[in-house]
Design a protein around this motif. Structure first.
Motif, PDB file in Angstrom:
ATOM      1  N   ASP A  33       0.785  -1.237   0.195  1.00 37.83           N
ATOM      2  CA  ASP A  33      -0.031  -0.033  -0.082  1.00 37.83           C
ATOM      3  C   ASP A  33       0.846   1.190  -0.105  1.00 37.83           C
ATOM      4  OD1 ASP A  33      -2.180  -1.465  -0.266  1.00 37.83           O
ATOM      5  OD2 ASP A  33      -3.131  -1.293   1.855  1.00 37.83           O
ATOM      6  N   ALA A  34       1.887   1.319   0.816  1.00 41.63           N
ATOM      7  CA  ALA A  34       2.955   2.288   0.777  1.00 41.63           C
ATOM      8  C   ALA A  34       3.568   2.356  -0.690  1.00 41.63           C
ATOM      9  CB  ALA A  34       4.006   2.020   1.720  1.00 41.63           C
ATOM     10  N   ALA A  35       3.863   1.514  -1.339  1.00 41.35           N
ATOM     11  CA  ALA A  35       4.360   1.563  -2.658  1.00 41.35           C
ATOM     12  C   ALA A  35       3.310   2.137  -3.699  1.00 41.35           C
ATOM     13  CB  ALA A  35       4.978   0.187  -3.173  1.00 41.35           C
ATOM     14  N   ILE A  36       2.324   1.638  -3.678  1.00 37.64           N
ATOM     15  CA  ILE A  36       1.380   2.168  -4.520  1.00 37.64           C
ATOM     16  C   ILE A  36       1.218   3.656  -4.290  1.00 37.64           C
ATOM     17  CG2 ILE A  36      -1.271   1.933  -5.149  1.00 37.64           C
ATOM     18  CD1 ILE A  36      -0.918  -0.900  -4.521  1.00 37.64           C
ATOM     19  N   ALA A  37       0.976   4.057  -3.138  1.00 38.93           N
ATOM     20  CA  ALA A  37       0.826   5.527  -2.834  1.00 38.93           C
ATOM     21  C   ALA A  37       1.808   6.345  -3.298  1.00 38.93           C
ATOM     22  CB  ALA A  37       0.476   5.688  -1.079  1.00 38.93           C
ATOM     23  N   SER A  38       3.118   5.974  -3.016  1.00 34.61           N
ATOM     24  CA  SER A  38       4.250   6.790  -3.365  1.00 34.61           C
ATOM     25  C   SER A  38       4.374   6.773  -4.866  1.00 34.61           C
ATOM     26  CB  SER A  38       5.534   6.447  -2.591  1.00 34.61           C
ATOM     27  OG  SER A  38       5.653   5.149  -2.867  1.00 34.61           O
ATOM     28  N   ALA A  39       4.131   5.576  -5.600  1.00 36.55           N
ATOM     29  CA  ALA A  39       4.613   5.502  -7.046  1.00 36.55           C
ATOM     30  C   ALA A  39       3.625   6.444  -7.724  1.00 36.55           C
ATOM     31  CB  ALA A  39       3.987   4.147  -7.439  1.00 36.55           C
ATOM     32  N   HIS A  40       2.369   6.883  -7.214  1.00 44.02           N
ATOM     33  CA  HIS A  40       1.544   8.033  -7.807  1.00 44.02           C
ATOM     34  C   HIS A  40       2.392   9.243  -7.827  1.00 44.02           C
ATOM     35  CE1 HIS A  40      -2.290   5.934  -8.630  1.00 44.02           C
ATOM     36  NE2 HIS A  40      -2.284   5.716  -7.480  1.00 44.02           N
ATOM     37  N   HIS A  52       5.884  11.499   2.311  1.00 42.42           N
ATOM     38  CA  HIS A  52       4.347  11.746   3.227  1.00 42.42           C
ATOM     39  C   HIS A  52       3.489  10.813   2.923  1.00 42.42           C
ATOM     40  CE1 HIS A  52       1.631  13.662   5.505  1.00 42.42           C
ATOM     41  NE2 HIS A  52       0.589  14.000   4.601  1.00 42.42           N
ATOM     42  N   VAL A  53       3.352  10.567   1.425  1.00 36.94           N
ATOM     43  CA  VAL A  53       2.014   9.605   1.252  1.00 36.94           C
ATOM     44  C   VAL A  53       2.516   8.039   1.483  1.00 36.94           C
ATOM     45  CG1 VAL A  53       1.120  11.338  -0.681  1.00 36.94           C
ATOM     46  CG2 VAL A  53       2.690   9.625  -1.187  1.00 36.94           C
ATOM     47  N   ALA A  54       3.852   7.960   1.433  1.00 38.55           N
ATOM     48  CA  ALA A  54       4.012   6.457   1.729  1.00 38.55           C
ATOM     49  C   ALA A  54       4.029   6.145   3.086  1.00 38.55           C
ATOM     50  CB  ALA A  54       5.536   6.126   1.271  1.00 38.55           C
ATOM     51  N   THR A  55       4.543   7.213   4.002  1.00 42.36           N
ATOM     52  CA  THR A  55       4.122   7.157   5.457  1.00 42.36           C
ATOM     53  C   THR A  55       2.671   7.020   5.921  1.00 42.36           C
ATOM     54  OG1 THR A  55       6.246   8.535   5.573  1.00 42.36           O
ATOM     55  CG2 THR A  55       4.908   8.234   7.549  1.00 42.36           C
ATOM     56  N   GLU A  56       1.906   7.941   5.241  1.00 42.62           N
ATOM     57  CA  GLU A  56       0.516   7.816   5.581  1.00 42.62           C
ATOM     58  C   GLU A  56      -0.046   6.533   5.133  1.00 42.62           C
ATOM     59  OE1 GLU A  56      -1.606  11.977   5.672  1.00 42.62           O
ATOM     60  OE2 GLU A  56      -1.895  10.782   3.641  1.00 42.62           O
ATOM     61  N   ALA A  57       0.195   6.037   4.103  1.00 43.72           N
ATOM     62  CA  ALA A  57      -0.398   4.743   3.567  1.00 43.72           C
ATOM     63  C   ALA A  57       0.137   3.637   4.441  1.00 43.72           C
ATOM     64  CB  ALA A  57       0.055   4.587   2.209  1.00 43.72           C
ATOM     65  N   VAL A 296       8.967   0.336  -5.582  1.00 39.95           N
ATOM     66  CA  VAL A 296       8.186   1.605  -6.110  1.00 39.95           C
ATOM     67  C   VAL A 296       8.619   2.019  -7.324  1.00 39.95           C
ATOM     68  CG1 VAL A 296       7.807   3.968  -5.858  1.00 39.95           C
ATOM     69  CG2 VAL A 296       8.172   2.329  -3.708  1.00 39.95           C
ATOM     70  N   THR A 297       9.896   2.010  -7.697  1.00 42.63           N
ATOM     71  CA  THR A 297      10.368   2.066  -9.154  1.00 42.63           C
ATOM     72  C   THR A 297      11.378   0.768  -9.277  1.00 42.63           C
ATOM     73  OG1 THR A 297      12.331   3.108  -8.320  1.00 42.63           O
ATOM     74  CG2 THR A 297      10.750   4.673  -9.067  1.00 42.63           C
ATOM     75  N   ASP A 298      11.434   0.373 -10.759  1.00 44.27           N
ATOM     76  CA  ASP A 298      12.050  -0.887 -10.988  1.00 44.27           C
ATOM     77  C   ASP A 298      13.686  -1.113 -10.017  1.00 44.27           C
ATOM     78  OD1 ASP A 298      10.335  -1.512 -12.483  1.00 44.27           O
ATOM     79  OD2 ASP A 298      11.185  -1.133 -14.541  1.00 44.27           O
ATOM     80  N   GLY A 299      13.843  -2.252  -9.747  1.00 42.88           N
ATOM     81  CA  GLY A 299      15.009  -2.534  -9.267  1.00 42.88           C
ATOM     82  C   GLY A 299      15.630  -3.799  -9.477  1.00 42.88           C
ATOM     83  N   ALA A 300      16.696  -4.403  -8.928  1.00 41.71           N
ATOM     84  CA  ALA A 300      17.320  -5.410  -9.212  1.00 41.71           C
ATOM     85  C   ALA A 300      16.513  -6.789  -8.880  1.00 41.71           C
ATOM     86  CB  ALA A 300      18.729  -5.780  -8.411  1.00 41.71           C
ATOM     87  N   LEU A 301      15.748  -6.670  -7.861  1.00 46.45           N
ATOM     88  CA  LEU A 301      14.995  -7.658  -7.439  1.00 46.45           C
ATOM     89  C   LEU A 301      13.338  -7.625  -7.504  1.00 46.45           C
ATOM     90  CD1 LEU A 301      16.780  -8.637  -3.885  1.00 46.45           C
ATOM     91  CD2 LEU A 301      16.383 -10.152  -6.006  1.00 46.45           C
TER      92      LEU A 301
END
Ligand code: VTB
Length: 345
Positions: A33-40, A52-57, A296-301
Motif C-alpha cells: 500500500d505504501a508503494a502504490i501511494a508513493s508510486a503515484h 509523506h504519502v508513503a508514510t501515511e499509507a 516503487v520504481t524498478d530494481g534488481a529484485l
C-alpha cells in the motif's frame, strides 16, 4: 516448570511463531500500500510529498494488522514526526487483543525518496519486524557498512584495507577482482573508498540513493551486485541486517560518531562501546524476523509499481528468518469494476 509457568512459556513461544506465520503476508499488504501511494508521485520532483504519502499509507494499513506493534525505528522522535515515530503503538491489537503478538517494527516507508521523485530505479518501501527486543534501537546517524552474501560471510573485515576485502570476496566467489561489482553511494565522503576500489581493479556501481536495496541484492545470487561498501543511514543498517538474517548474508557496521552532540546522544542511549563493529545478529538479534519490501520504481529484485486499466501490479519480497521463507510476491490489486480481467504475468 509449573503448569502455569509452562503454559505462559508456550503461549509466549506460540505468539512469537504466530508472528512469522501470520504476519508475513499482513506486512506485505503494508509495504504494498505504501508503494502504490508513493508510486503515484513518481517523477513529480517532490521528495517530501513522496515520503509523506508513503508514510501515511503505511501507517493506515499497519493499523489493520492483527498485532500489538511498537515502532522502534521510524520517521523520527515523537516530537518530529506525526506518524510512525519511535515508540508509537501500531496495529489493531492494542485495545482488546491481548492474545495478539507483541512485535517491534522498523520502518522506512520510502527508501530512496529522491529516486521516486525523479523516477530513477531502486526506490522501495520496506519494514522489518521481530518479537520484542529483536531489532536494535539504532540512533539516526551514519553507519559505515559492508554488506555481502552468504559465500562471503566471514571473509570480510570492516577494518581491513579495501583491496584485502575485495580479494577475499573474489576468492570466495571464484572470480577475479575485476569481475566484482561494488555498490557505493555517490557521495564526496566516499572519494577515498571509490579510489581504493578502482585501484584494486573492481568495478563500481555508483548509486545516488538506496544502499538498503543494494544490500539485499548483494545477498542474492544473480543480481550482479557482490558487495555494498561505504556509509549510509544507521536505521537502514538495522533493516538491512534483518534481511541479511533471512538471506544468510552479512552486514558489518560501525556507527559514525563525529560530533560532540552525537557523542552525547549515543551516551544517553546507553551505547557504551562507540567503536563496536556490529554484525547482522547484533543489529537484528530477533529469533523471529519478518522482512517485507515492495518496489516503487524498478530494481534488481523487484519491479516498480505498474498501473494499468484493470488495477495495479506490485512486486514484493517477503522473508521470515525462523521459518526460512523467501517469498517473491507478485500482486494484482484489482480495480473495483465488474468487468475486470486478470492477466497471467
Ligand atoms: C541516503 C539514502 C541511503 O542513507 O543517502 C542515506 O539514499 C545517506 O545519507 O539509502 P546522505 O544522503 O546524507 O549521504 C540511506 O538512507 C540508507 O542507508
Amino acid at each position: 516448570m509449573t503448569t502455569r509457568v509452562a503454559d505462559k512459556h508456550n503461549e509466549t513461544r506460540n505468539l512469537a511463531h504466530q508472528m512469522e506465520f501470520e504476519l508475513a503476508l499482513e506486512f506485505a499488504r503494508v509495504v504494498e500500500d505504501a508503494a502504490i501511494a508513493s508510486a503515484h508521485t513518481m517523477g513529480t520532483g517532490d521528495r517530501e510529498r513522496a515520503d509523506h504519502v508513503a508514510t501515511e499509507a503505511m501507517r493506515t494499513t499497519m493499523d489493520t494488522v492483527p498485532m500489538r506493534g511498537t515502532i522502534v525505528i521510524g520517521e523520527g522522535e515523537r516530537d518530529q514526526a506525526p506518524m510512525l515515530y519511535i515508540g508509537e503503538h501500531v496495529g489493531a491489537g492494542w485495545h482488546d487483543g491481548e492474545n495478539l503478538p507483541e512485535v517491534d517494527i522498523a520502518v522506512d516507508p520510502l527508501e530512496g525518496t529522491n529516486l521516486c521523485a525523479t523516477g530513477a530505479p531502486g526506490a522501495i518501501t520496506v519494514l522489518a519486524a521481530s518479537e520484542k527486543g529483536g531489532l536494535l534501537n539504532a540512533p539516526d546517524c551514519y553507519m559505515e557498512k559492508i554488506v555481502v552474501g552468504p559465500s562471503c560471510k566471514d571473509a570480510v573485515d570492516l577494518d581491513a584495507p579495501v583491496k584485502e576485502n575485495l580479494k577475499a570476496i573474489a576468492r570466495r566467489l571464484s572470480r577475479d577482482i575485476s569481475d566484482l561489482v561494488v555498490v557505493v553511494l555517490d557521495r564526496p565522503r566516499h572519494e577515498k573508498l571509490i579510489d581504493d576500489i578502482r585501484r584494486a581493479g573492481a568495478r563500481i556501481r555508483l548509486i545516488t540513493d538506496g544502499d538498503l536495496s543494494a544490500g539485499i541484492a548483494a545477498a542474492v545470487i544473480g543480481t550482479g551486485v557482490h558487495v555494498v561498501m561505504g556509509s549510509g543511514g544507521a536505521p537502514e543498517g538495522v533493516i538491512t541486517a534483518a534481511a541479511m538474517r533471512c538471506l544468510n548474508g552479512e552486514i558489518l557496521a560501525r556507527l559514525v560518531i563525529n560530533t560532540p552532540e552525537l557523542e552525547a546522544r549515543i551516551e544517553k542511549m546507553g551505547i557504551k562501546d562507540k567503536k563496536k563493529i556490529y554484525t547482522a545478529k547484533d543489529l537484528a538479534p530477533g529469533k523471529n524476523l519478518v522482512f517485507a519490501a515492495t518496489g516503487v520504481t524498478d530494481g534488481a529484485l523487484m519491479k516498480g509499481v505498474r498501473f494499468f486499466g484493470e488495477g495495479t501490479r506490485t512486486s514484493s519480497i517477503v522473508m521470515t528468518r525462523h521459518s526460512g521463507k523467501v517469498r517473491f510476491v507478485e500482486s494484482i490489486h484489482l480495480a473495483k469494476r465488474a468487468d475486470v480481467k486478470v492477466r497471467f504475468m
